[in-house]
Design a protein around this motif. Structure first.
Motif, PDB file in Angstrom:
ATOM      1  N   LYS A 171       0.842  -1.194   0.000  1.00  0.00           N
ATOM      2  CA  LYS A 171       0.000   0.000   0.000  1.00  0.00           C
ATOM      3  C   LYS A 171       0.881   1.249   0.000  1.00  0.00           C
ATOM      4  O   LYS A 171       1.915   1.286   0.669  1.00  0.00           O
ATOM      5  CB  LYS A 171      -0.880   0.042   1.248  1.00  0.00           C
ATOM      6  CG  LYS A 171      -2.013  -0.916   1.243  1.00  0.00           C
ATOM      7  CD  LYS A 171      -2.841  -0.690   2.500  1.00  0.00           C
ATOM      8  CE  LYS A 171      -4.134  -1.430   2.442  1.00  0.00           C
ATOM      9  NZ  LYS A 171      -4.970  -1.126   3.611  1.00  0.00           N
ATOM     10  N   ARG A 172       0.461   2.271  -0.729  1.00  0.00           N
ATOM     11  CA  ARG A 172       1.257   3.486  -0.831  1.00  0.00           C
ATOM     12  C   ARG A 172       1.515   4.112   0.534  1.00  0.00           C
ATOM     13  O   ARG A 172       2.637   4.523   0.838  1.00  0.00           O
ATOM     14  CB  ARG A 172       0.585   4.512  -1.749  1.00  0.00           C
ATOM     15  CG  ARG A 172       1.373   5.819  -1.790  1.00  0.00           C
ATOM     16  CD  ARG A 172       1.226   6.605  -3.052  1.00  0.00           C
ATOM     17  NE  ARG A 172       1.662   5.943  -4.251  1.00  0.00           N
ATOM     18  CZ  ARG A 172       2.936   5.884  -4.663  1.00  0.00           C
ATOM     19  NH1 ARG A 172       3.891   6.400  -3.954  1.00  0.00           N
ATOM     20  NH2 ARG A 172       3.237   5.287  -5.787  1.00  0.00           N
ATOM     21  N   ALA A 173       0.512   4.182   1.386  1.00  0.00           N
ATOM     22  CA  ALA A 173       0.690   4.790   2.712  1.00  0.00           C
ATOM     23  C   ALA A 173       1.745   4.040   3.521  1.00  0.00           C
ATOM     24  O   ALA A 173       2.568   4.649   4.208  1.00  0.00           O
ATOM     25  CB  ALA A 173      -0.635   4.816   3.467  1.00  0.00           C
ATOM     26  N   TRP A 174       1.727   2.703   3.435  1.00  0.00           N
ATOM     27  CA  TRP A 174       2.726   1.908   4.146  1.00  0.00           C
ATOM     28  C   TRP A 174       4.111   2.173   3.556  1.00  0.00           C
ATOM     29  O   TRP A 174       5.074   2.354   4.285  1.00  0.00           O
ATOM     30  CB  TRP A 174       2.431   0.426   4.036  1.00  0.00           C
ATOM     31  CG  TRP A 174       1.156  -0.043   4.648  1.00  0.00           C
ATOM     32  CD1 TRP A 174       0.119   0.725   5.104  1.00  0.00           C
ATOM     33  CD2 TRP A 174       0.759  -1.388   4.856  1.00  0.00           C
ATOM     34  NE1 TRP A 174      -0.887  -0.078   5.575  1.00  0.00           N
ATOM     35  CE2 TRP A 174      -0.526  -1.373   5.441  1.00  0.00           C
ATOM     36  CE3 TRP A 174       1.362  -2.605   4.597  1.00  0.00           C
ATOM     37  CZ2 TRP A 174      -1.200  -2.539   5.777  1.00  0.00           C
ATOM     38  CZ3 TRP A 174       0.680  -3.764   4.934  1.00  0.00           C
ATOM     39  CH2 TRP A 174      -0.591  -3.728   5.523  1.00  0.00           C
ATOM     40  N   GLY A 175       4.206   2.179   2.243  1.00  0.00           N
ATOM     41  CA  GLY A 175       5.488   2.389   1.573  1.00  0.00           C
ATOM     42  C   GLY A 175       6.088   3.741   1.885  1.00  0.00           C
ATOM     43  O   GLY A 175       7.287   3.854   2.136  1.00  0.00           O
ATOM     44  N   GLU A 176       5.266   4.761   1.879  1.00  0.00           N
ATOM     45  CA  GLU A 176       5.774   6.100   2.190  1.00  0.00           C
ATOM     46  C   GLU A 176       6.322   6.158   3.605  1.00  0.00           C
ATOM     47  O   GLU A 176       7.354   6.789   3.854  1.00  0.00           O
ATOM     48  CB  GLU A 176       4.674   7.143   1.976  1.00  0.00           C
ATOM     49  CG  GLU A 176       4.354   7.350   0.509  1.00  0.00           C
ATOM     50  CD  GLU A 176       3.154   8.250   0.264  1.00  0.00           C
ATOM     51  OE1 GLU A 176       2.429   8.584   1.225  1.00  0.00           O
ATOM     52  OE2 GLU A 176       2.940   8.598  -0.914  1.00  0.00           O
ATOM     53  N   GLN A 177       5.661   5.489   4.552  1.00  0.00           N
ATOM     54  CA  GLN A 177       6.144   5.461   5.931  1.00  0.00           C
ATOM     55  C   GLN A 177       7.466   4.710   6.037  1.00  0.00           C
ATOM     56  O   GLN A 177       8.404   5.152   6.692  1.00  0.00           O
ATOM     57  CB  GLN A 177       5.104   4.820   6.856  1.00  0.00           C
ATOM     58  CG  GLN A 177       5.538   4.756   8.310  1.00  0.00           C
ATOM     59  CD  GLN A 177       5.722   6.130   8.918  1.00  0.00           C
ATOM     60  OE1 GLN A 177       4.847   6.978   8.798  1.00  0.00           O
ATOM     61  NE2 GLN A 177       6.847   6.356   9.549  1.00  0.00           N
ATOM     62  N   LEU A 178       7.558   3.568   5.362  1.00  0.00           N
ATOM     63  CA  LEU A 178       8.780   2.767   5.407  1.00  0.00           C
ATOM     64  C   LEU A 178       9.952   3.484   4.740  1.00  0.00           C
ATOM     65  O   LEU A 178      11.085   3.415   5.220  1.00  0.00           O
ATOM     66  CB  LEU A 178       8.533   1.404   4.765  1.00  0.00           C
ATOM     67  CG  LEU A 178       7.607   0.494   5.579  1.00  0.00           C
ATOM     68  CD1 LEU A 178       7.072  -0.633   4.720  1.00  0.00           C
ATOM     69  CD2 LEU A 178       8.311  -0.047   6.801  1.00  0.00           C
ATOM     70  N   VAL A 179       9.688   4.200   3.654  1.00  0.00           N
ATOM     71  CA  VAL A 179      10.735   4.980   2.991  1.00  0.00           C
ATOM     72  C   VAL A 179      11.180   6.125   3.901  1.00  0.00           C
ATOM     73  O   VAL A 179      12.379   6.373   4.062  1.00  0.00           O
ATOM     74  CB  VAL A 179      10.252   5.506   1.619  1.00  0.00           C
ATOM     75  CG1 VAL A 179      11.214   6.532   1.056  1.00  0.00           C
ATOM     76  CG2 VAL A 179      10.075   4.344   0.645  1.00  0.00           C
ATOM     77  N   ALA A 180      10.229   6.807   4.543  1.00  0.00           N
ATOM     78  CA  ALA A 180      10.559   7.907   5.453  1.00  0.00           C
ATOM     79  C   ALA A 180      11.394   7.414   6.641  1.00  0.00           C
ATOM     80  O   ALA A 180      12.281   8.134   7.125  1.00  0.00           O
ATOM     81  CB  ALA A 180       9.286   8.583   5.951  1.00  0.00           C
ATOM     82  N   ASP A 181      11.136   6.188   7.087  1.00  0.00           N
ATOM     83  CA  ASP A 181      11.885   5.611   8.206  1.00  0.00           C
ATOM     84  C   ASP A 181      13.261   5.096   7.779  1.00  0.00           C
ATOM     85  O   ASP A 181      14.065   4.707   8.622  1.00  0.00           O
ATOM     86  CB  ASP A 181      11.103   4.457   8.840  1.00  0.00           C
ATOM     87  CG  ASP A 181       9.846   4.924   9.563  1.00  0.00           C
ATOM     88  OD1 ASP A 181       9.712   6.148   9.816  1.00  0.00           O
ATOM     89  OD2 ASP A 181       8.997   4.063   9.867  1.00  0.00           O
ATOM     90  N   GLY A 182      13.513   5.057   6.471  1.00  0.00           N
ATOM     91  CA  GLY A 182      14.800   4.589   5.966  1.00  0.00           C
ATOM     92  C   GLY A 182      14.904   3.075   5.853  1.00  0.00           C
ATOM     93  O   GLY A 182      16.001   2.547   5.688  1.00  0.00           O
TER      94      GLY A 182
END
Length: 61
Positions: A32-43
């Motif tokens: 899911k995009r929302a999950w991916g954006e969070q994981l990318v932001a967390d590095g």
């Protein structure tokens, strides 16, 4: 969203606190995009281009 994981990560989605998803470093998958954006932001992951689809052939129809 297509991502590749840079390190192991257990992820609990904010909208579904009852589940935890375990991702391993090197996994490449669509999430899911929302999950991916969070994981990318967390590095923990980076976005990658989705795989190209092969064109349909006449025998596939």
């Amino acid at each position: 969203m297509r991502v590749v994981f840079l390190r192991d990560r257990n992820f609990t989605p904010p909208e579904q606190r009852g589940i935890t998803v375990a991702y391993k470093a090197g996994m490449e998958l669509t999430i899911k995009r929302a999950w991916g954006e969070q994981l990318v932001a967390d590095g923990d992951a980076r976005e990658v281009a989705p795989p190209r689809r092969r064109p349909a052939e006449a025998s596939d129809v």
